[in-house]
Design a protein around this motif. Structure first.
Motif, short mmCIF file in Angstrom:
data_model
loop_
_atom_site.label_atom_id
_atom_site.label_comp_id
_atom_site.label_asym_id
_atom_site.label_seq_id
_atom_site.Cartn_x
_atom_site.Cartn_y
_atom_site.Cartn_z
N GLY A 250 78.84 37.82 70.93
CA GLY A 250 78.73 36.23 70.36
C GLY A 250 78.34 35.58 69.11
N ALA A 251 77.63 35.26 69.46
CA ALA A 251 76.36 34.55 68.68
C ALA A 251 76.07 35.49 66.57
CB ALA A 251 75.03 34.56 69.44
N LEU A 252 76.36 36.39 67.26
CA LEU A 252 76.22 37.99 66.19
C LEU A 252 77.43 37.78 64.99
CD1 LEU A 252 74.85 39.59 64.04
CD2 LEU A 252 75.24 41.71 65.63
N ALA A 253 78.40 37.81 65.98
CA ALA A 253 79.92 37.32 65.59
C ALA A 253 80.24 36.10 64.70
CB ALA A 253 81.17 37.78 66.28
N ILE A 254 80.15 34.88 65.76
CA ILE A 254 79.70 33.43 65.05
C ILE A 254 78.94 33.47 63.46
CG2 ILE A 254 80.44 31.46 65.25
CD1 ILE A 254 80.84 32.00 67.97
N GLY A 255 77.83 34.22 63.72
CA GLY A 255 77.08 33.76 62.88
C GLY A 255 77.21 34.40 61.42
N LEU A 256 77.78 35.81 61.52
CA LEU A 256 78.60 36.44 60.27
C LEU A 256 79.20 35.77 60.16
CD1 LEU A 256 77.97 40.12 62.11
CD2 LEU A 256 76.76 39.15 59.52
N ALA A 257 80.64 35.67 61.04
CA ALA A 257 81.84 34.29 60.34
C ALA A 257 81.31 33.44 59.50
CB ALA A 257 82.23 34.27 61.32
N LEU A 258 80.10 31.98 60.34
CA LEU A 258 80.11 30.88 59.31
C LEU A 258 79.48 31.75 57.80
CD1 LEU A 258 77.97 29.59 62.50
CD2 LEU A 258 80.25 29.05 61.06
N PHE A 259 79.51 32.54 57.76
CA PHE A 259 78.20 32.89 56.54
C PHE A 259 79.43 33.24 56.20
CE2 PHE A 259 77.08 36.59 53.35
CZ PHE A 259 75.96 35.88 52.93
N GLN A 260 80.05 34.01 55.94
CA GLN A 260 81.57 35.33 55.73
C GLN A 260 82.32 33.79 55.21
OE1 GLN A 260 82.49 38.40 57.07
NE2 GLN A 260 84.78 38.79 55.56
N PHE A 261 82.81 33.06 56.07
CA PHE A 261 84.02 32.54 56.07
C PHE A 261 83.39 30.53 56.07
CE2 PHE A 261 85.32 35.81 58.40
CZ PHE A 261 86.37 36.37 57.89
N TRP A 262 82.23 30.29 55.33
CA TRP A 262 81.82 29.15 54.92
C TRP A 262 83.05 28.42 54.44
CZ3 TRP A 262 79.53 26.28 57.91
CH2 TRP A 262 78.99 24.76 57.88
N GLY A 263 83.11 27.33 55.49
CA GLY A 263 84.79 26.73 55.01
C GLY A 263 86.46 26.56 55.16
N GLU A 264 86.84 28.12 56.20
CA GLU A 264 87.27 28.53 56.04
C GLU A 264 87.09 28.11 57.77
OE1 GLU A 264 87.98 31.92 54.88
OE2 GLU A 264 87.87 31.62 52.71
N TRP A 265 87.64 27.34 58.72
CA TRP A 265 87.23 26.93 59.80
C TRP A 265 88.47 27.46 60.19
CZ3 TRP A 265 82.53 25.31 59.53
CH2 TRP A 265 82.12 24.57 58.71
N PHE A 266 90.04 28.04 59.94
CA PHE A 266 90.12 28.69 60.77
C PHE A 266 90.05 30.52 60.89
CE2 PHE A 266 94.54 31.58 61.52
CZ PHE A 266 94.89 30.98 62.55
N ASN A 267 89.15 31.09 60.06
CA ASN A 267 88.88 32.53 60.57
C ASN A 267 87.42 32.33 60.97
OD1 ASN A 267 91.04 32.85 58.79
ND2 ASN A 267 89.49 33.03 56.65
N ILE A 268 86.60 31.37 61.29
CA ILE A 268 85.74 31.16 61.93
C ILE A 268 86.03 30.79 63.27
CG2 ILE A 268 83.61 29.50 62.37
CD1 ILE A 268 83.62 29.02 59.94
N GLY A 269 86.99 30.00 63.46
CA GLY A 269 87.69 29.51 64.67
C GLY A 269 88.34 31.04 65.34
N ILE A 270 88.95 31.91 64.91
CA ILE A 270 89.44 33.86 65.23
C ILE A 270 88.44 33.83 65.41
CG2 ILE A 270 90.92 35.22 63.94
CD1 ILE A 270 92.50 33.65 62.49
N VAL A 271 87.07 34.45 64.40
CA VAL A 271 86.31 34.86 65.75
C VAL A 271 85.87 34.96 66.73
CG1 VAL A 271 83.94 36.06 65.28
CG2 VAL A 271 85.16 35.69 63.00
N ALA A 272 85.88 33.12 66.89
CA ALA A 272 84.63 32.91 68.29
C ALA A 272 85.92 33.03 68.86
CB ALA A 272 84.97 31.15 67.96
N GLY A 273 87.74 32.95 68.52
CA GLY A 273 88.48 32.65 70.12
C GLY A 273 88.68 34.51 70.20
N ILE A 274 87.99 35.76 69.53
CA ILE A 274 88.48 36.83 69.85
C ILE A 274 87.02 36.38 71.14
CG2 ILE A 274 87.86 39.20 68.80
CD1 ILE A 274 88.62 38.19 66.29
#
Length: 380
Positions: A250-274
């Motif tokens: 979870g930490a690795l996925a959310i960290g990578l999502a923050l780097f890749q989707f910074w500002g696109e909170w919906f996409n980051i929320g999808i990764v965390a929701g997974i």
């Protein structure tokens, strides 16, 4: 004639010492046999089911062997190269990730980076990864290839697993014939409990790892995460260690999502929701269905066993940690039950005198003890 308890304890202690020394000195030599035995144990129920359908043991073993080799080849050709490529890309991207983290901290928490220790640590870490990133990836891959040698997997392990699966029932019957006759029923009971724990936990937990790894990988790739396959594989593999897989994955996925989707909170929320959905499914459906809650392996005991055996015996120790932990747990529960049913725990409690129970009378003058029968008020 039954052997004295002390002599039996000596025999079993010597056997345990021989096993420990074998793991210590011959770890790399017995590694293929341990892995082959684990595979045979894992596949034995499937062979038994095929036998019930009318197939012979040899035909059942051949079918299982061919199917396993086919799956291994598909995974090796389709998944492993992609995992290696994503690992190399992640190592190459690590300096950029640290630079982004440093810029974020400098923007949001400027006072934090005024601490020279934090700033110097990030700079040093980024420089080291940038300078040795390729070397690190090559070292990881070469270490894995050294640890799990290609020849062992391709040749020795399948051969060992095939013959052990073919002769599994005969080996079990042979070992059963070696059991001391005075304790054969007790040992069989303990062995059945050990088999129940191992079959319920190991087989079930391996299936849980595969299911969750596939779920995380597919879901993260569908969500557009660049390293979804790698993160899902890591999270699935580490699920075998309680809580560790979810935390690290979870930490690795959310960290990578923050780097890749910074500002696109919906996409980051999808990764965390997974990962939230994965943990919900694991805790409420997957693990209770495949593993159950009656195997008796506490997560803390499992983590301790993996840590201790991994430290003492390396990779071989981690392979045998769970079976040994299961054996120790079952044997410990057996002796605890024996203790709770024995006189040492219950003690010699005095009984209340009954209507016809003999009671001891002591003559105060002579000190002699005489027996008498107490009578009740109805008898008098």
């Amino acid at each position: 004639m039954a052997l004295p308890a002390r002599q039996q304890v000596t025999y079993w202690s010597v056997a345990a010492l021989v096993l420990i020394l074998s793991l210590w000195w011959l770890g790399n030599v017995i590694l293929p046999f341990i892995m082959g035995g684990a595979i045979a144990y894992f596949l034995d129920p499937l062979a038994d089911r095929l036998e019930k359908l009318g197939l012979s043991r040899a035909v059942s073993t051949a079918i299982i062997g061919l199917a396993t080799v086919l799956i291994f080849v598909i995974v090796a050709l389709a998944v492993v190269p992609m995992l290696a490529r994503q690992l190399g890309q992640l190592v190459a991207l690590a300096p950029d990730l640290l630079a982004s983290l440093q810029a974020f901290l400098n923007e949001r928490f400027p006072n934090l980076l005024q601490n020279s220790v934090v700033n110097d640590t990030l700079n040093t870490l980024g420089t080291a990864i940038k300078a040795r990133g390729g070397e690190l990836a090559a070292t990881l891959l070469s270490s894995a290839m050294t640890l799990v040698n290609v020849i062992i997997f391709i040749v020795v392990v399948p051969v060992v697993a095939f013959y052990m699966l073919l002769d599994w029932d005969r080996m079990v019957a042979k070992v059963d014939g070696w059991l001391p006759r005075d304790h054969v029923h007790t040992i069989r009971t303990i062995a059945r409990d050990i088999d129940r724990v191992l079959s319920g936990f190991v087989r079930g937990q391996v299936t849980v790892c595969l299911v969750l790894g596939a779920f995380y990988a597919i879901a993260l790739m569908a969500a557009g995460l660049d390293f979804g396959l790698l993160v899902g594989s890591v999270a699935g593999a580490l699920t075998f260690i309680p809580y560790i897989g979810a935390i690290i994955g979870g930490a690795l996925a959310i960290g990578l999502a923050l780097f890749q989707f910074w500002g696109e909170w919906f996409n980051i929320g999808i990764v965390a929701g997974i990962f939230v959905l994965g943990q919900f499914l694991e805790g409420n459906f997957v693990t209770p269905k495949l593993v159950g809650d009656s195997v008796g392996l506490h997560p803390l005991w499992l983590i301790f066993a993996l840590s201790a055996f991994g430290t003492l015996f390396g990779f071989v120790g981690m392979l045998v940690a769970v079976p040994v932990a299961a054996v120790i747990g079952v044997v410990a529960r057996f002796f605890i039950d024996q203790y709770l049913q024995g006189a040492l725990y219950r003690g010699q409690t005095e009984r209340e005198p009954t209507a016809h129970s003999p009671i001891s009378l002591i003559n105060e003058e002579t000190g002699e003890v005489t027996g008498a029968t107490e009578t009740t008020e109805h008898e008098s």
